[in-house]
Design a protein around this motif. Structure first.
Motif, PDB file in Angstrom:
ATOM      1  N   HIS A  12       0.838  -1.204   0.000  1.00 29.03           N
ATOM      2  CA  HIS A  12       0.000   0.000   0.000  1.00 29.03           C
ATOM      3  C   HIS A  12       0.864   1.242   0.000  1.00 29.03           C
ATOM      4  O   HIS A  12       1.979   1.250   0.537  1.00 29.03           O
ATOM      5  N   ARG A  13       0.339   2.296  -0.606  1.00 31.96           N
ATOM      6  CA  ARG A  13       0.985   3.605  -0.576  1.00 31.96           C
ATOM      7  C   ARG A  13       0.573   4.294   0.717  1.00 31.96           C
ATOM      8  O   ARG A  13      -0.603   4.614   0.925  1.00 31.96           O
ATOM      9  N   PRO A 180       5.573  10.784  -6.082  1.00 28.13           N
ATOM     10  CA  PRO A 180       4.441  10.636  -5.144  1.00 28.13           C
ATOM     11  C   PRO A 180       4.590  11.585  -3.952  1.00 28.13           C
ATOM     12  O   PRO A 180       5.703  11.805  -3.479  1.00 28.13           O
ATOM     13  N   ARG A 181       3.468  12.159  -3.501  1.00 27.74           N
ATOM     14  CA  ARG A 181       2.127  12.012  -4.063  1.00 27.74           C
ATOM     15  C   ARG A 181       1.935  13.013  -5.179  1.00 27.74           C
ATOM     16  O   ARG A 181       2.432  14.136  -5.085  1.00 27.74           O
ATOM     17  N   THR A 209       1.520   5.566 -14.101  1.00 24.79           N
ATOM     18  CA  THR A 209       0.903   6.261 -12.971  1.00 24.79           C
ATOM     19  C   THR A 209      -0.331   7.003 -13.495  1.00 24.79           C
ATOM     20  O   THR A 209      -0.644   6.955 -14.682  1.00 24.79           O
ATOM     21  N   THR A 225      10.402   3.750   0.048  1.00 26.45           N
ATOM     22  CA  THR A 225       9.327   4.139   0.966  1.00 26.45           C
ATOM     23  C   THR A 225       9.517   3.556   2.366  1.00 26.45           C
ATOM     24  O   THR A 225       8.557   3.413   3.108  1.00 26.45           O
ATOM     25  N   ASP A 230       9.588   9.666   1.449  1.00 28.75           N
ATOM     26  CA  ASP A 230      10.257   8.937   0.379  1.00 28.75           C
ATOM     27  C   ASP A 230      11.706   9.381   0.227  1.00 28.75           C
ATOM     28  O   ASP A 230      12.059  10.536   0.483  1.00 28.75           O
TER      29      ASP A 230
END
Length: 274
Positions: A12-13, A180-181, A209, A225, A230
């Motif tokens: 998961h992000r 990201p994000r 993406t 991550t 990040d």
């Protein structure tokens, strides 16, 4: 067989607050299995609603369900796997650099894109939020070998004004860094550039993406991550490689510009002597 906690978390992000929770869980899994949601929030130094959203993101029916999972899927602490969390973050960067190294085994496409960037005068570079620093770094280096690099830091109508002005001056390409994000401003910038007929190169973290359909070309390097925020080590290496390829494409003119800057730096004593 239930997925390990590490597998579940990396699928998961996670937001920065959720990463603080994940970090605590990985470091003290046995302790975490005995905590209430309020206690977990206190130990991870986040709010209790952050814990609730975190558990829902992972797909559990409430915190009680998640705690039952922890009791049966407890991994070894990070230290027992051969290093602390800071070393684990470096390990993640090293893996990402290895992936990028493999990608660059065939440098044909990188060189083709670099030649296209050198053919755009001015060359436009943009990036928003966390990507702004990467865009500024790339633009700074590219300025050393390209005659006219313009860093666009505004969004909305101001960006549109700057974009149209550069287009009238001869710009052919926009380089957008989006990590990201992904900010909505990045999507708008790509759309505005393509509406003007500019070629768009997106530098991002993955080949596909939410932004890639809006770009003409994409270069990607993974981000790590493992920490609260990040790490963009591989992305930095990718942008440096792109500038190197631009210098190769420019040939003698790049050498002249670099030598000219060194003469200027020496004349004005810009740097401390080592």
């Amino acid at each position: 067989m239930p997925r390990s906690l590490h597998e579940l978390l990396t699928a998961h992000r996670l937001t920065p607050a959720q990463r603080r929770i994940a970090s605590y869980l990985l470091e003290r899994p046995r302790d975490a299995a005995a905590l209430t949601s309020a206690e977990l929030a206190e130990h991870a130094q986040v709010s209790q609603p952050s814990v609730t959203r975190f558990v829902a993101l992972l797909g559990f029916d409430g915190y009680g369900d998640f705690r039952r999972y922890l009791r049966t899927a407890t991994p070894e602490p990070v230290a027992a796997r051969g290093g602390n969390k800071f070393q684990a973050a470096i390990d993640a960067d090293l893996r990402n650099l290895a992936v990028l190294r493999a990608q660059l085994a065939d440098d044909t496409r990188l060189r083709k894109l670099a030649a296209r960037l050198m053919a755009s005068t001015p060359l436009l570079v943009a990036g928003y939020r966390v990507s702004a620093a990467q865009a500024a770094s790339f633009a700074y280096l590219a300025t050393k070998i390209h005659p006219d690099v313009r860093l666009l830091t505004d969004a909305g109508s101001v960006f549109g004004d700057q974009l149209r002005h550069a287009h009238r001056a001869g710009a052919k390409t926009l380089v957008l860094l989006a990590l990201p994000r992904y900010p909505r401003e990045s999507a708008a910038a790509l759309d505005q550039a393509r509406d003007l007929g500019l070629h768009t190169l997106l530098i991002t973290d993955r080949p596909v993406t939410a932004l890639t359909p809006r770009a003409d070309d994409v270069l990607s390097a993974p981000v790590a991550t493992a920490s609260v925020f990040d790490s963009h080590a591989a992305v930095v290496s990718l942008t440096v490689a792109l500038v190197e390829a631009m210098a190769d494409a420019a040939g003698a003119s790049a050498r002249q510009r670099l030598e000219g800057f060194e003469d200027y730096a020496a004349q004005h004593d810009l740097f401390l002597r080592e």
